[in-house]
Design a protein around this motif. Structure first.
Motif, PDB file in Angstrom:
ATOM      1  N   GLY A   1       0.814  -1.214   0.000  1.00  0.00           N
ATOM      2  CA  GLY A   1       0.000   0.000   0.000  1.00  0.00           C
ATOM      3  C   GLY A   1       0.841   1.254   0.000  1.00  0.00           C
ATOM      4  O   GLY A   1       0.475   2.265  -0.614  1.00  0.00           O
ATOM      5  N   GLY A   2       2.001   1.193   0.669  1.00  0.00           N
ATOM      6  CA  GLY A   2       2.886   2.349   0.734  1.00  0.00           C
ATOM      7  C   GLY A   2       3.432   2.765  -0.615  1.00  0.00           C
ATOM      8  O   GLY A   2       3.714   3.952  -0.842  1.00  0.00           O
ATOM      9  N   ILE A   3       3.602   1.811  -1.523  1.00  0.00           N
ATOM     10  CA  ILE A   3       4.051   2.159  -2.883  1.00  0.00           C
ATOM     11  C   ILE A   3       3.027   3.065  -3.550  1.00  0.00           C
ATOM     12  O   ILE A   3       3.359   4.112  -4.117  1.00  0.00           O
ATOM     13  N   PHE A   4       1.747   2.662  -3.483  1.00  0.00           N
ATOM     14  CA  PHE A   4       0.677   3.488  -4.059  1.00  0.00           C
ATOM     15  C   PHE A   4       0.573   4.819  -3.316  1.00  0.00           C
ATOM     16  O   PHE A   4       0.339   5.864  -3.938  1.00  0.00           O
ATOM     17  N   GLY A   5       0.753   4.781  -1.995  1.00  0.00           N
ATOM     18  CA  GLY A   5       0.688   6.014  -1.222  1.00  0.00           C
ATOM     19  C   GLY A   5       1.773   6.998  -1.618  1.00  0.00           C
ATOM     20  O   GLY A   5       1.515   8.204  -1.739  1.00  0.00           O
ATOM     21  N   GLN A   6       2.989   6.510  -1.810  1.00  0.00           N
ATOM     22  CA  GLN A   6       4.078   7.391  -2.238  1.00  0.00           C
ATOM     23  C   GLN A   6       3.769   8.019  -3.602  1.00  0.00           C
ATOM     24  O   GLN A   6       4.028   9.211  -3.814  1.00  0.00           O
ATOM     25  N   LEU A   7       3.218   7.241  -4.506  1.00  0.00           N
ATOM     26  CA  LEU A   7       2.861   7.775  -5.832  1.00  0.00           C
ATOM     27  C   LEU A   7       1.780   8.843  -5.708  1.00  0.00           C
ATOM     28  O   LEU A   7       1.866   9.911  -6.332  1.00  0.00           O
ATOM     29  N   ILE A   8       0.769   8.579  -4.874  1.00  0.00           N
ATOM     30  CA  ILE A   8      -0.319   9.545  -4.693  1.00  0.00           C
ATOM     31  C   ILE A   8       0.198  10.826  -4.041  1.00  0.00           C
ATOM     32  O   ILE A   8      -0.075  11.941  -4.504  1.00  0.00           O
ATOM     33  N   GLY A   9       0.952  10.678  -2.954  1.00  0.00           N
ATOM     34  CA  GLY A   9       1.432  11.846  -2.223  1.00  0.00           C
ATOM     35  C   GLY A   9       2.488  12.643  -2.964  1.00  0.00           C
ATOM     36  O   GLY A   9       2.671  13.835  -2.704  1.00  0.00           O
ATOM     37  N   THR A  10       3.200  12.000  -3.887  1.00  0.00           N
ATOM     38  CA  THR A  10       4.246  12.688  -4.642  1.00  0.00           C
ATOM     39  C   THR A  10       3.702  13.391  -5.870  1.00  0.00           C
ATOM     40  O   THR A  10       4.111  14.517  -6.185  1.00  0.00           O
ATOM     41  N   TYR A  11       2.726  12.765  -6.555  1.00  0.00           N
ATOM     42  CA  TYR A  11       2.323  13.272  -7.868  1.00  0.00           C
ATOM     43  C   TYR A  11       0.859  13.692  -7.983  1.00  0.00           C
ATOM     44  O   TYR A  11       0.516  14.440  -8.898  1.00  0.00           O
ATOM     45  N   LEU A  12      -0.011  13.253  -7.062  1.00  0.00           N
ATOM     46  CA  LEU A  12      -1.428  13.517  -7.259  1.00  0.00           C
ATOM     47  C   LEU A  12      -2.037  14.455  -6.228  1.00  0.00           C
ATOM     48  O   LEU A  12      -2.865  15.291  -6.567  1.00  0.00           O
ATOM     49  N   PHE A  13      -1.659  14.307  -4.969  1.00  0.00           N
ATOM     50  CA  PHE A  13      -2.321  15.079  -3.912  1.00  0.00           C
ATOM     51  C   PHE A  13      -1.293  15.601  -2.929  1.00  0.00           C
ATOM     52  O   PHE A  13      -0.565  14.828  -2.310  1.00  0.00           O
ATOM     53  N   THR A  14      -1.236  16.908  -2.780  1.00  0.00           N
ATOM     54  CA  THR A  14      -0.263  17.533  -1.892  1.00  0.00           C
ATOM     55  C   THR A  14      -0.972  18.401  -0.858  1.00  0.00           C
ATOM     56  O   THR A  14      -1.808  19.237  -1.208  1.00  0.00           O
ATOM     57  N   ILE A  15      -0.624  18.182   0.411  1.00  0.00           N
ATOM     58  CA  ILE A  15      -1.165  19.015   1.484  1.00  0.00           C
ATOM     59  C   ILE A  15      -0.315  20.276   1.587  1.00  0.00           C
ATOM     60  O   ILE A  15       0.912  20.191   1.713  1.00  0.00           O
ATOM     61  N   PRO A  16      -0.908  21.455   1.515  1.00  0.00           N
ATOM     62  CA  PRO A  16      -0.115  22.692   1.550  1.00  0.00           C
ATOM     63  C   PRO A  16       0.533  22.908   2.916  1.00  0.00           C
ATOM     64  O   PRO A  16      -0.014  22.518   3.953  1.00  0.00           O
ATOM     65  N   ASN A  17       1.719  23.526   2.907  1.00  0.00           N
ATOM     66  CA  ASN A  17       2.396  23.879   4.158  1.00  0.00           C
ATOM     67  C   ASN A  17       1.600  24.965   4.889  1.00  0.00           C
ATOM     68  O   ASN A  17       0.961  25.798   4.251  1.00  0.00           O
ATOM     69  N   PRO A  18       1.672  24.991   6.223  1.00  0.00           N
ATOM     70  CA  PRO A  18       2.435  24.115   7.116  1.00  0.00           C
ATOM     71  C   PRO A  18       1.638  22.947   7.658  1.00  0.00           C
ATOM     72  O   PRO A  18       2.000  22.348   8.654  1.00  0.00           O
TER      73      PRO A  18
ATOM     74  N   GLN B   1       5.047  13.471   1.863  1.00  0.00           N
ATOM     75  CA  GLN B   1       5.053  14.918   2.035  1.00  0.00           C
ATOM     76  C   GLN B   1       5.835  15.393   3.258  1.00  0.00           C
ATOM     77  O   GLN B   1       6.264  16.547   3.301  1.00  0.00           O
ATOM     78  N   THR B   2       6.042  14.522   4.241  1.00  0.00           N
ATOM     79  CA  THR B   2       6.814  14.919   5.419  1.00  0.00           C
ATOM     80  C   THR B   2       8.019  14.024   5.662  1.00  0.00           C
ATOM     81  O   THR B   2       8.863  14.347   6.489  1.00  0.00           O
ATOM     82  N   GLY B   3       8.090  12.885   4.974  1.00  0.00           N
ATOM     83  CA  GLY B   3       9.200  11.951   5.177  1.00  0.00           C
ATOM     84  C   GLY B   3       8.883  10.862   6.173  1.00  0.00           C
ATOM     85  O   GLY B   3       9.631   9.899   6.309  1.00  0.00           O
ATOM     86  N   SER B   4       7.767  10.971   6.901  1.00  0.00           N
ATOM     87  CA  SER B   4       7.369   9.944   7.869  1.00  0.00           C
ATOM     88  C   SER B   4       5.859   9.957   8.001  1.00  0.00           C
ATOM     89  O   SER B   4       5.186  10.872   7.531  1.00  0.00           O
ATOM     90  N   GLY B   5       5.321   8.904   8.651  1.00  0.00           N
ATOM     91  CA  GLY B   5       3.881   8.837   8.847  1.00  0.00           C
ATOM     92  C   GLY B   5       3.326   7.442   8.683  1.00  0.00           C
ATOM     93  O   GLY B   5       2.450   7.019   9.433  1.00  0.00           O
ATOM     94  N   ILE B   6       3.848   6.686   7.711  1.00  0.00           N
ATOM     95  CA  ILE B   6       3.351   5.332   7.493  1.00  0.00           C
ATOM     96  C   ILE B   6       3.689   4.445   8.677  1.00  0.00           C
ATOM     97  O   ILE B   6       2.915   3.546   9.040  1.00  0.00           O
TER      98      ILE B   6
ATOM     99  N   GLY C   1      -1.184   1.449   4.486  1.00  0.00           N
ATOM    100  CA  GLY C   1      -0.032   1.762   3.649  1.00  0.00           C
ATOM    101  C   GLY C   1      -0.310   2.902   2.687  1.00  0.00           C
ATOM    102  O   GLY C   1       0.529   3.782   2.490  1.00  0.00           O
ATOM    103  N   ILE C   2      -1.502   2.906   2.087  1.00  0.00           N
ATOM    104  CA  ILE C   2      -1.855   3.961   1.127  1.00  0.00           C
ATOM    105  C   ILE C   2      -1.927   5.318   1.824  1.00  0.00           C
ATOM    106  O   ILE C   2      -1.340   6.309   1.356  1.00  0.00           O
ATOM    107  N   LEU C   3      -2.635   5.369   2.953  1.00  0.00           N
ATOM    108  CA  LEU C   3      -2.774   6.636   3.674  1.00  0.00           C
ATOM    109  C   LEU C   3      -1.438   7.089   4.269  1.00  0.00           C
ATOM    110  O   LEU C   3      -1.050   8.254   4.135  1.00  0.00           O
ATOM    111  N   GLY C   4      -0.739   6.150   4.918  1.00  0.00           N
ATOM    112  CA  GLY C   4       0.530   6.503   5.536  1.00  0.00           C
ATOM    113  C   GLY C   4       1.595   6.856   4.520  1.00  0.00           C
ATOM    114  O   GLY C   4       2.388   7.778   4.725  1.00  0.00           O
TER     115      GLY C   4
END
Length: 340
Positions: free
Chosen positions: A127-144, A200-205, A191-194
């Motif tokens: 799930g983390g593979i799909f999550g990394q793809l989503i968080g890197t290319y599809l959906f970004t949470i704005p800072n901060p 986006q932050t380097g940790s969480g999963i 895995g997908i959510l984490g």
């Protein structure tokens, strides 16, 4: 029917011996490549310029191996708020350095035969593979918001963990109560959510998996912690690959990585080793200390100067608090106390 035990013993001894030498061998290989590059490219001046990165990861790498927070949980706030490094570079560096440090911690966990949950590692990592793809290319949470949400959700979890450990006093389990498609779907979703958040932050999963294992299923922290360390290491390798090979947008984070590699390949495995030797209360108290430190530094370094930030943070914490209560309630009604 007789079993030839004498024939099995040499094989077991050989397997044990190969495990014992796995980490020192990989350590020597990584150091050999790193020293060769630093000498041939003459990049030693990087330590003079970026020594705060090395100091930060001395602490961060130990935390990465010893807890479910990950090294980026230390690096990200220090980099962005103290060293004034852009959040994108801090995030990318966190994934890069964890790909080395936490993977080596995973090797130490394997070599020391520390108990983990392989099924959970496998499904969360997929799930983390799909999550990394989503968080890197599809959906970004704005800072901060990524950092704020991580901090306050972790704080809410800390409160739930105190209730779970010292108020309710349930006996921990060493295994999930069965394994079926519901568990596969649950940990795939974790895995997908984490992974999306880690992108986006380097940790969480790792933290999300730890929360589900400890609150919903009562898994012993001495088992859930090394399980999440391995998961975060594998997910960081995915993130490193996406930024280094696919997007090729690492940039200056390479320099940060070079001055931290020789530290984290010792610090993270050492953290994993220490965590395997202390009792579960020691792990819980250290994690609570880190969560408290995270809360204090976030309140100090990130100004809450508009209503939108307050509303979004409060709403997210309320939702997560309700989810944590549901996990505890599920555990009470559906999970036998202790191993049966």
């Amino acid at each position: 029917m007789k079993v030839d035990i004498s024939a099995e013993q040499p094989q077991q001894a050989a397997a044990t011996n190969s495990r014992k030498w796995l980490y020192p061998t990989l350590l020597a290989i990584v150091y050999a490549f790193w020293f060769s590059y630093m000498f041939l490219a003459n990049r030693w001046e990087l330590f003079q310029e970026y020594w705060p990165v090395s100091v930060t990861m001395t602490i961060g790498s130990f935390v990465a191996g010893a807890t479910a927070e990950g090294g980026a949980a230390v690096a990200f706030p220090v980099f962005t708020k103290v060293l004034h490094i852009p959040s994108g570079d801090a995030r990318t560096f966190g994934l890069m350095i964890q790909a080395v440090g936490m993977t080596m911690a995973g090797v130490m966990i394997y070599a020391q035969r520390v108990r983990t949950l392989p099924h959970v590692i496998g499904w969360v990592s997929v799930g983390g593979i799909f999550g990394q793809l989503i968080g890197t290319y599809l959906f970004t949470i704005p800072n901060p918001y990524p950092k704020i949400l991580f901090t306050f959700v972790a704080t809410a979890f800390g409160v739930a963990m105190v209730i779970s450990r010292w108020l309710i006093r349930w006996e921990p389990r060493s295994e999930l109560p069965g394994w079926n498609n519901r568990y596969r779907a649950l940990f795939l979703l974790c895995g997908i959510l984490g992974g999306s958040f880690a992108a986006q932050t380097g940790s969480g999963i790792d933290m999300l998996t730890f929360i589900v294992l400890t609150l919903a299923f009562g898994i012993n922290e001495k088992i859930s912690t090394p399980t999440t360390v391995v998961i975060m290491g594998l997910n960081s390798v995915v993130g490193f690959f996406l930024h280094g090979v696919v997007s090729q947008d690492i940039g200056i984070a390479w320099n940060y990585w070079l001055v931290a590699v020789p530290i984290v390949i010792l610090g993270a495995p050492f953290g994993a080793y220490v965590a395997s030797k202390v009792n579960r209360d020691g792990i819980i108290k250290f994690l609570l200390f880190l969560i408290g430190l995270e809360l204090v530094t976030t309140l100090w370094l990130i100004p809450f100067n508009n209503l939108t930030q307050i509303v979004i943070t409060t709403t997210a914490v309320a939702i997560c608090g309700a989810l944590f209560w549901l996990m505890l309630n599920y555990r009470k009604n559906n999970v036998p106390m202790g191993d049966v």
